[in-house]
Design an enzyme around this catalytic site. Structure first.
Site, PDB file in Angstrom:
ATOM      1  N   ARG A 180      97.098 -90.260  23.009  1.00  0.00           N
ATOM      2  CA  ARG A 180      98.134 -89.224  22.939  1.00  0.00           C
ATOM      3  C   ARG A 180      98.684 -89.033  21.528  1.00  0.00           C
ATOM      4  O   ARG A 180      99.814 -88.583  21.336  1.00  0.00           O
ATOM      5  CB  ARG A 180      99.274 -89.524  23.912  1.00  0.00           C
TER       6      ARG A 180
ATOM      7  N   LYS B 107      96.020 -78.146  10.981  1.00  0.00           N
ATOM      8  CA  LYS B 107      95.173 -77.487  11.986  1.00  0.00           C
ATOM      9  C   LYS B 107      93.907 -78.321  12.172  1.00  0.00           C
ATOM     10  O   LYS B 107      93.179 -78.577  11.212  1.00  0.00           O
ATOM     11  CB  LYS B 107      94.834 -76.062  11.557  1.00  0.00           C
TER      12      LYS B 107
ATOM     13  N   GLU C 173      88.592 -69.996  -1.608  1.00  0.00           N
ATOM     14  CA  GLU C 173      89.916 -70.181  -1.022  1.00  0.00           C
ATOM     15  C   GLU C 173      90.990 -70.193  -2.098  1.00  0.00           C
ATOM     16  O   GLU C 173      92.115 -69.713  -1.880  1.00  0.00           O
ATOM     17  CB  GLU C 173      89.955 -71.480  -0.214  1.00  0.00           C
TER      18      GLU C 173
ATOM     19  N   LYS D 284      99.869 -72.813   0.012  1.00  0.00           N
ATOM     20  CA  LYS D 284      99.605 -73.004   1.430  1.00  0.00           C
ATOM     21  C   LYS D 284     100.652 -73.934   2.048  1.00  0.00           C
ATOM     22  O   LYS D 284     101.110 -73.712   3.180  1.00  0.00           O
ATOM     23  CB  LYS D 284      98.200 -73.566   1.663  1.00  0.00           C
TER      24      LYS D 284
ATOM     25  N   GLU E 235     101.656 -71.054  12.985  1.00  0.00           N
ATOM     26  CA  GLU E 235     100.899 -69.816  12.789  1.00  0.00           C
ATOM     27  C   GLU E 235     101.383 -68.700  13.716  1.00  0.00           C
ATOM     28  O   GLU E 235     100.612 -68.095  14.460  1.00  0.00           O
ATOM     29  CB  GLU E 235      99.398 -70.058  13.002  1.00  0.00           C
TER      30      GLU E 235
ATOM     31  N   ARG F 137     101.855 -67.551   8.440  1.00  0.00           N
ATOM     32  CA  ARG F 137     100.683 -68.382   8.147  1.00  0.00           C
ATOM     33  C   ARG F 137      99.379 -67.607   8.300  1.00  0.00           C
ATOM     34  O   ARG F 137      98.340 -68.015   7.792  1.00  0.00           O
ATOM     35  CB  ARG F 137     100.688 -69.629   9.036  1.00  0.00           C
TER      36      ARG F 137
ATOM     37  N   ASN G  11      94.695 -66.342   6.136  1.00  0.00           N
ATOM     38  CA  ASN G  11      93.433 -65.901   6.746  1.00  0.00           C
ATOM     39  C   ASN G  11      92.912 -64.614   6.124  1.00  0.00           C
ATOM     40  O   ASN G  11      92.027 -63.968   6.702  1.00  0.00           O
ATOM     41  CB  ASN G  11      93.603 -65.707   8.251  1.00  0.00           C
TER      42      ASN G  11
ATOM     43  N   HIS H  58      89.259 -63.803   6.279  1.00  0.00           N
ATOM     44  CA  HIS H  58      88.674 -64.627   7.330  1.00  0.00           C
ATOM     45  C   HIS H  58      88.308 -63.834   8.578  1.00  0.00           C
ATOM     46  O   HIS H  58      87.418 -64.248   9.322  1.00  0.00           O
ATOM     47  CB  HIS H  58      89.627 -65.762   7.710  1.00  0.00           C
TER      48      HIS H  58
ATOM     49  N   HIS I 290      84.763 -64.860   8.995  1.00  0.00           N
ATOM     50  CA  HIS I 290      84.361 -65.744  10.088  1.00  0.00           C
ATOM     51  C   HIS I 290      83.262 -65.107  10.924  1.00  0.00           C
ATOM     52  O   HIS I 290      82.355 -65.804  11.410  1.00  0.00           O
ATOM     53  CB  HIS I 290      85.568 -66.062  10.973  1.00  0.00           C
TER      54      HIS I 290
ATOM     55  N   HIS J 215      80.981 -71.378   4.228  1.00  0.00           N
ATOM     56  CA  HIS J 215      82.236 -70.760   4.674  1.00  0.00           C
ATOM     57  C   HIS J 215      82.884 -69.928   3.569  1.00  0.00           C
ATOM     58  O   HIS J 215      83.240 -68.764   3.775  1.00  0.00           O
ATOM     59  CB  HIS J 215      83.208 -71.855   5.136  1.00  0.00           C
TER      60      HIS J 215
END
Length: 1618
Positions: A131, A153, A195, A255, A265, A269, A273, A276, A280, A292
């Site tokens: 957990r 993330k 990035e 960031k 997000e 946030r 992206n 992206h 993506h 990427h």
């Protein structure tokens, strides 16, 4: 912390904690910090095998040292396979199992050491294990440092997409050790810089500006290893290290700030992206080949274009973003060669990308959200913005269409971008000048970017931006330039202006580390002339060398000599840019320059005047001489060298006059008004005359002041022809004039009428000869593309004539090839405003001068622009390739005289829809005499020189859409060989047509039209053969007698030969790749493994052997030449024998070939240590156009990757075989092999050995796991041996099969196709389907015999029955709904009534208006759809094609007798065969009229009232669709009175042709009887058509080719019994 290790770190705060620590050589610091602050009983480091090889040992040593004496504290390490495949549910479970097995508890601290995959995966494990346990990110790649490690993330991938299952779980620390980047490959570093650039672009303009100008310094920080831990403390850091750490920490800081505000997000946030959403989607298609950051880089530009399209972002920002990304070696478009050359790039269509974007996490329901920039450093909203699909689609599509209509923004008031010509001159002048100059309204385009980059490489100036990029600040270098670093090339793309100007600029450069400057460009740039300029500079004492073709780039220019000056003579009849190049540099010559222009009329004098005027503005006054007697200006200029340029503080660049012609022309053609500011009569540019000199005479109202031009067009359709117009002062504008002239149907004004009898609608444009050597041959381009609209033209020596037509008469829906030429694209977009459906194929070529043209056309002019996919649909459901401009590159044929180049070339041109050019015939046209006469008159050396020039001209003038056949001796001269090799290297196709020498000798002994060699033909052949191979990249074998069996010898006129020409050229050009359709569709597929040492004895049985398989595997390692049949041990078949074997296969089948060279250790016969020989054989496979190359992964990686780059359109099966049984399907080895195979192969093949049945289940589990990847490659996964047979049954991609006719199986446990089908049925994986024939009367139909015979032959459990009903009633409705219904044949009278029961119709069925085939298709989700098709037309087409003589002209006239349902299919078949005029005869004319009205006008249907006489040419194809009894060849009263149609020999007026009778009985009808008596005519019986259309039905239902021979025999047997 231990005092022994002093470390300076930069700390970045996130979520209120200084938990991000940045520095160099941090391993001791990391270990000490973790142990001191994160107390635990267990520390677990998780990494992958690649990172472990660099850093694991150092971590182990530091932990071992730190934990010495600390009882009860453990350090564990867990190493996993690298790559995205580990970031999965199974990968997560494996780590969790490791933790549980080692009894890790909730106090465990996990360290994630690696790139983004490790960080995401391990972070998700930490979030859920017990957990949630503590963890630290230790990223080792730049991408992970600045992106994935920051923000908490974590996620894994699923088959539905990347990062869809995960959690937010913040690490305790993020340790950024920039020293890790020193071992990072340069490409991976660039991957991370995407990035970094992204973060600056959305948040900080100052950081972005720094990144723009400091790329070389940033790269330098990682290119020099820091020895002795240099950089760990500030005092030991180099300036480059300081810069790198600042770049990284600043990006992380942005960031971290955003994450602190919006951890989960919810809005802000989303900004990170940027790039992206589209990136993506691209990554989902191209991973793992494209990284990427590379995908995001392209995504940023495309999303910036979306913002620009919406009017939110300016072109300046798009240009800056593009330049910054390129500075870090990142792709910025899908046409980048790193992407475009990949097989997967064909899948990057807009529909697929939009579909992938639909599941983006930022979306709100069906609405897609994109982060939009408003300027560099800021976004439009502080969140992602909703954007319509149509807007995104336009950015994604490589082609556009302008929706015809009236501009909604009229009257339009706008400005065009800055002039390209003035921008380039201003850049160069400011760079050469002293002081600082601010350039305003500079054109932001490819050309100016190239010029800036080159001046930076030459250390000639410094550039920076002000006003958000609207102003370029140039700090001039005063003419002090130095050559670039050794090995550094200056790449100029297709920028002609830059190339010509910089040629002289490079002469000024002083020596640095390099003694020369190397300038080069793209393929077209290497064809554009620069010879006169080079000659002039050489004659002045400068040293310039051509690196490839004489007269063109690339050039190597010596440094240090400078420009001598004095008197320089320059030929200036080709390009004024040569003149401007010397003028601009002349002030820096050692002596004053006197420049004399020679060679006749100087081209484009206004551009020279522009250069002189701008030089005056920058302080240098050149003087043009005048004739002392007449005062007339002379072509002589004096330029002083006593003063350098002095930069004005500000210089405003006027709008581009050439670009201004397009919006003005839109007003002219649509009858609207347009006002352009900053361009008028005072312009420096000649093209500013366009409005007054062209548009006003065409009927427009023109008002022009010094700085403004307004044009009002006449009513639509009222443009006048121009008569004659000299466009020499504005040559670039001729393209715009040409498209207007195309619709200028009214006669010219009286004073402009031509007096030579030319048609009144003539526009004669002259003075533009230089336009043949621009980005393309523009004159030829306009002629070829206007022809698509039906516009007639005529080429002149220095121009062309256009014969205008009313726009309503022009053909709609034309697809325009733009030749990568901005002027062509923008000119035809003007025509598209009045011609519906005009498609501009290469929209991005406008980036050269007006990057936002399509946006301005919509936003400022008011004409809708839509994206278009350049895709075609297939008639039979097999995915068709996208045919692009690259696929249209001209094909060049070389080979010995007599090898068949003309014959093969003609067939190839027809199959590719290209034009054919014979170089010898072209030679005769140019030189007004034949080759033989020329050699006799002037000798061989003169002929070879002329022949070489012909070659260069053909390649330059016909770059696309041609098959060019060259003379046999073209390879005799080094210059010609160099031109051919360069064409190959530039992406062109050169095919060596190869024929056995005996046949060549025989032919040459009979041929008299060409000069004799003067030496034995065999000696000529031996000398040229190596040259032919050297100068070609493909080889087509035209053997005619080499094979031993007479029945398998190639017949040049045979259907098999024609099919092979079609297959070969379709495949090697990429226009119609011959890949296995079932593999492409993801259906079950099989290949037959041939194990013969010599395949020729098997050729007569090849059809039976290959029944139902998708490809043939040729085991090259098993081949044995006839004299070496008993060879054993280290044997390798001779290359000529391999070529012969492939050629013989090609004569009998067009199935794809899997070209396999299996080594001994992998279960074959090729020696393991013969790597060079293996790759030589692989190269043979590619040269011969083999579709698949089985490439073993055991070879050296570098060798494999080099081969993959040069594989052409062949696909790679990356294979690995383990015969020992030691490889476990659930072990690490197979994962590594699969990951590697996915990188280098298009298909992955892994073969293990089953030691027990359970091994097959482990195999299936591994296959299932690999399929979860969003972009999983097709995978062949099987086990050998008896125990592995289950794996062969369950394998879905390219299962290797054997056949009972083969004496030896290729591998133990191999099964036949039939055995696999039987097994699949027994296992419940191939359910039996029921097929039917619907109609009446049908009792005598041979269809059940046809299909049931085919099912039985292939082991398929299906059954075909008759189902006779008078109408489409409830019984049929219930039948088609039953679960086991597989499909049906449909005959009269149900072909139309069946249609309402169907869910969809194929395009063919819709066009024909009748259905004869129903297919039940079941989707992956289990839904069932009934599809209606029509195969009658296929039966007719195939039968006719098989009987047309291969060397006969394409049929142009056909006749259809009858007007029933089958007549529809006949008409459609003739149309698809290319027949342009179709006569239609029916006794009842009204029925014929109804039928003709059902088809478009371009089908060319003409109703005739007789089959005896025809209004035009007689038919060469005749199809009768009436019953056999309805025709007669007897003129007896009984026959005629019985109502039969009398047919006579008058039908067969053509010398040759094909007659088809659709009636089944009698076997020989009246039509066929008459045709068989006519020499040159061939017949097709009704049963022949039935069989062909049945074969097509069988393939549609089963996905398998029907076993023709056995089926045909059974059908004819049944037919003859009745």
């Amino acid at each position: 912390m231990s005092p022994l290790v002093q470390t300076d770190v930069t700390k970045v705060s996130i979520l209120g904690k200084d938990s991000i620590h940045c520095g160099f050589h941090l391993v001791p610091y990391i270990v000490q910090t973790v142990l001191d602050t994160l107390k635990s009983s267990t520390y677990v480091l998780v990494t992958d095998t690649v990172v472990a090889s660099f850093y694991l040992k150092e971590f182990e040593e530091e932990f071992e040292k730190a934990l010495d004496g600390k009882n009860g504290v453990r350090f564990l390490r867990h190493v996993i396979s690298p790559g995205e495949t580990s970031k999965s549910r199974q990968g997560k479970a494996d780590i969790e199992d490791f933790l549980l097995e080692h009894k890790c508890t909730r106090d465990t601290v996990i360290l994630a050491l690696g790139g983004g995959v490790i960080g995401d995966l391990v972070g998700f494990v930490a979030a859920t294990f017990m957990r949630g346990v503590r963890f630290c990110q230790i990223p080792t790649t730049l991408l992970a440092m600045v992106d994935s490690s920051v923000g908490g993330k974590t996620a894994i991938d699923t088959p539905h997409g990347k990062n869809l299952i995960g959690a937010f779980w913040q690490p305790e620390y993020i340790f950024i050790d920039a020293a890790f980047l020193e071992t990072l490959p340069a490409r991976e570093f660039s991957n991370g810089m995407a990035e970094v650039v992204k973060t600056a672009a959305i948040w900080n303009d100052e950081e972005f500006s720094a990144l723009e100008s400091q790329s070389e310094a940033v790269f330098a920080a990682i290119q020099t290893p820091s020895k002795n831990n240099a950089g760990r403390i500030i005092s030991t850091r180099s300036p480059e290290q300081q810069l790198l750490l600042h770049v990284i920490s600043a990006s992380i800081g942005v960031k971290a700030h955003i994450v602190t505000i919006d951890e989960r997000e919810t809005g802000l946030r989303n900004l990170v992206n940027f790039g992206h959403t589209i990136g993506h989607a691209i990554e989902a298609v191209l991973t793992p080949t494209i990284l990427h950051g590379e995908c995001v880089s392209v995504g940023m530009i495309l999303e910036a274009e979306v913002a620009r399209q919406l009017g939110i972002l300016g072109q300046v920002a798009v240009g800056r973003l593009t330049r910054a990304l390129k500075a870090y070696n990142l792709p910025t478009s899908l046409s980048d060669s790193r992407i475009a050359t990949l097989p997967a790039a064909r899948l990057l269509n807009a529909d697929r990308l939009l579909s992938i974007m639909a599941i983006d996490k930022k979306n709100s329901g069906a609405e897609k959200k994109v982060v939009l920039l408003s300027r560099i450093g800021a976004t439009y909203e502080l969140k992602a913005t909703t954007v319509a699909d149509a807007v995104i689609r336009r950015s994604l599509c490589e082609a556009v269409t302008v929706v015809a209509g009236i501009p909604s923004k009229s009257p339009v008031v706008m400005s065009t971008p800055g002039s390209k010509s003035i921008s380039n001159r201003a850049l160069l002048l400011a760079a050469l000048g002293k002081g600082t100059c601010r350039l305003k309204n500079l054109l932001h385009s490819d050309d100016t970017q190239v010029m800036m980059n080159a001046l930076i490489d030459l250390n000639g100036a410094k550039f920076s931006w002000e006003d958000g990029g609207e102003t370029l600040v140039v700090e001039g270098g005063g003419g002090k330039l130095t050559s670039p670093a050794s090995g550094k090339e200056i790449y100029l793309g297709n920028a002609g202006t830059a190339a010509r100007f910089l040629t002289t600029v490079c002469v000024l450069a002083q020596k640095s580390a390099s003694s020369s400057t190397f300038i080069t460009g793209n393929a077209r740039m290497k064809q554009r002339p620069v010879g006169p300029l080079v000659d002039a500079l050489r004659s002045n004492g400068s040293s310039l060398e051509y690196a490839e073709s004489e007269g063109c780039l690339p050039l190597r220019i010596a440094s240090g000599g400078g420009l001598k000056g004095g008197r320089i003579k320059l030929a200036a009849s080709v390009s004024s840019q040569y003149v401007s190049s010397i003028l601009l540099c002349a002030p820096y010559a050692s002596q004053p320059v006197e420049l004399e222009l020679t060679g006749g009329t100087v081209i484009s004098q206004p551009y020279i005047d522009m250069t002189l005027a701008m030089m005056r503005t920058f302080g240098v006054h050149a003087r043009r001489h005048t004739d002392s007697q007449t005062g007339k200006p002379l072509d002589v200029y004096t330029i002083p060298n006593d003063a350098a340029y002095t930069n004005p503080s500000d210089y405003a660049i006027e709008s581009d006059a050439s670009s201004a012609t397009y919006p003005l022309a839109v007003a002219a053609i649509t009858g609207t008004r347009c006002t352009l500011k900053n361009i008028g009569s005072a312009s420096l540019q000649g093209d500013a005359m366009f409005a007054k000199s062209v548009l006003e005479p065409m009927g427009c109202e023109v008002v022009q002041t010094e700085n403004e031009t307004t044009v009002t067009g006449p009513p639509v359709g009222q443009l006048r022809a121009l008569g004659a117009v000299d466009m020499e002062p504005m040559t670039d504008a001729f393209l715009t004039a040409s498209v207007l002239a195309a619709v200028a149907a009214l006669p010219p004004k009286a004073e402009r009428e031509l007096k030579d009898g030319s048609p009144k609608n003539t526009t004669r444009i002259f003075g533009i000869a230089n336009q043949r050597v621009k980005e393309c041959n523009r004159i030829r381009a306009m002629i070829d593309q206007l022809a698509k609209f039906g516009v007639q033209t005529k080429e002149l020596d220095d121009g062309l004539e256009i014969y205008g037509r009313p726009s309503c008469e022009l053909k709609r829906g034309c697809s325009i090839h733009c030749y990568d030429d901005h002027r062509v694209a923008m000119a035809f977009s003007v025509l598209g405003t009045v011609i519906d459906g005009t498609i501009l194929e290469e929209k991005r070529c406008v980036e050269k001068t007006w990057p936002n043209w399509w946006d301005d056309l919509e936003n400022k002019i008011g004409l809708k622009v839509a994206g278009v996919e350049l895709a075609t649909s297939s008639a039979q459901g097999v995915p068709s390739p996208v045919s692009s401009a690259k696929d249209s590159a001209s094909v060049v044929l070389i080979g010995m005289r007599g090898s068949g180049k003309t014959f093969v070339g003609s067939l190839a041109a027809r199959s590719l829809d290209f034009s054919f050019v014979d170089a010898d015939a072209h030679f005769e046209i140019i030189h007004k005499m034949g080759v033989k006469e020329y050699v006799h008159a002037r000798g061989w050396p003169a002929f070879r020189e002329a022949e070489t020039q012909i070659l260069k001209d053909l390649l330059k003038d016909h770059p696309t859409g041609y098959v060019i056949s060259l003379g046999g001796g073209i390879v005799e001269t080094p210059e010609s060989r160099a031109a051919l090799k360069f064409y190959c290297e530039s992406g062109g196709i050169v095919v060596h047509i190869k024929r056995e020498i005996d046949e060549v000798v025989k032919y040459l002994g009979e041929e008299t039209a060409r000069p004799a060699y003067g030496e034995p033909v065999v000696d000529v052949f031996k000398r040229r053969e190596p040259w032919f191979a050297e100068c070609s990249n493909y080889e087509f074998v035209n053997y005619t007698g080499v094979l031993q069996q007479a029945d398998v010898r190639a017949n040049s006129a045979s259907e098999g030969f024609v099919n092979e020409v079609r297959r070969f050229f379709g495949h090697v050009t990429g226009r119609v790749p011959n890949f296995a359709a079932n593999v492409v569709r993801g259906e079950r597929s099989y290949f037959l493994s041939l194990t013969y040492p010599d395949i020729t004895p098997a050729l007569p049985h090849l059809e039976e052997l290959t029944a139902a398989v998708d490809a043939i595997e040729l085991r090259v390692d098993l081949l044995r030449a006839p004299k070496e049949m008993d060879a054993r041990g280290n044997y390798m078949p001779p290359t000529p024998y391999v070529v012969e074997q492939v050629a013989s296969l090609r004569q009998k089948t067009t199935l794809p070939i899997v070209f396999t060279v299996r080594t001994v250790s992998q279960g074959g016969m090729h020696p393991d240590d013969a790597e060079d020989e293996a790759f030589a054989l692989y190269a043979v496979g590619v040269r011969l156009g083999c579709e698949y190359i089985d490439l073993e992964l055991g070879w050296k990686e570098q060798r494999i990757r080099e081969f993959v780059k040069d594989k052409g359109h062949s696909q790679i099966i990356a294979s690995w075989h383990d015969w020992s049984g030691s490889m476990k399907w659930d072990g690490p080895v197979v994962k590594d092999k699969y990951a590697y195979g996915s990188q280098v192969g298009d298909i992955v093949k892994i073969v293990g050995k089953a030691l027990s049945p359970e091994d097959n289940f482990k195999l299936r589990a591994f296959v299932s796991e690999t399929r979860k990847s969003a972009n999983a490659k097709p995978f062949i996964a099987i086990n050998t041996g008896y125990e592995g047979q289950l794996s062969r049954i369950l394998n879905e991609t390219f299962s290797p099969v054997t056949h009972h006719l083969l004496s030896v199986k290729a591998a133990p446990g191999q099964l036949s196709f039939k055995e696999i089908q039987n097994a699949l049925h027994l296992m419940g994986m191939l359910p039996a389907k029921r097929f039917y024939l619907f109609g009446t009367p049908i009792q005598a139909s041979p269809s059940p015999t046809l299909h049931n015979t085919g099912f039985a032959a292939l082991g398929l459990p299906h059954k075909y029955d008759l189902f006779e009903t008078p109408e489409v009633d409830d019984k049929i409705k219930q039948l088609v709904k039953s679960a086991d219904f597989g499909g049906a044949s449909v005959t009269i009278p149900h072909k139309l009534p069946i249609m309402p029961l169907l869910d969809e119709l194929t395009p063919e069925a819709r066009a024909i208006g009748a259905v004869n085939t129903v297919i039940a298709r079941v989707a992956a989700d289990g839904t069932r759809r009934l599809v209606g098709d029509n195969t009658d037309w296929i039966g007719i087409r195939n039968c006719v094609s098989a009987r047309l003589a291969a060397d006969a002209p394409a049929p142009t006239v056909g006749l259809v007798i009858g007007a029933g349902g089958t007549s529809r299919a006949a008409i459609y078949a003739l149309h698809r065969l290319g027949v342009q005029r179709i006569y239609l005869y029916n006794r009842t004319r009204t029925s014929a009229e109804t039928l003709a009205g059902a088809f478009p006008k371009d089908f060319g249907i003409e109703i005739v009232d007789s089959v005896v006489a025809f209004p035009h040419d007689p038919p060469t194809i005749i199809v009768s669709t009436v019953p056999g009894a309805a025709t007669t060849s007897s003129a007896s009263k009984e026959a005629v009175s019985g109502g039969s149609l009398l047919l006579t020999s008058a039908l067969f007026q053509s010398e040759s042709g094909v007659a088809v009778d659709m009636a089944y009985r009698p076997a020989v009808t009246a039509l066929l009887s008459l045709a068989s008596e006519k020499k040159g005519w061939r017949i097709v019986r009704g049963v022949d058509v039935l069989l062909e259309q049945g074969y097509a039905q069988f393939a549609l239902w089963t996905g398998r080719q029907c076993p023709r021979t056995v089926v045909s025999e059974k059908v004819w047997e049944k037919y003859n019994q009745v």
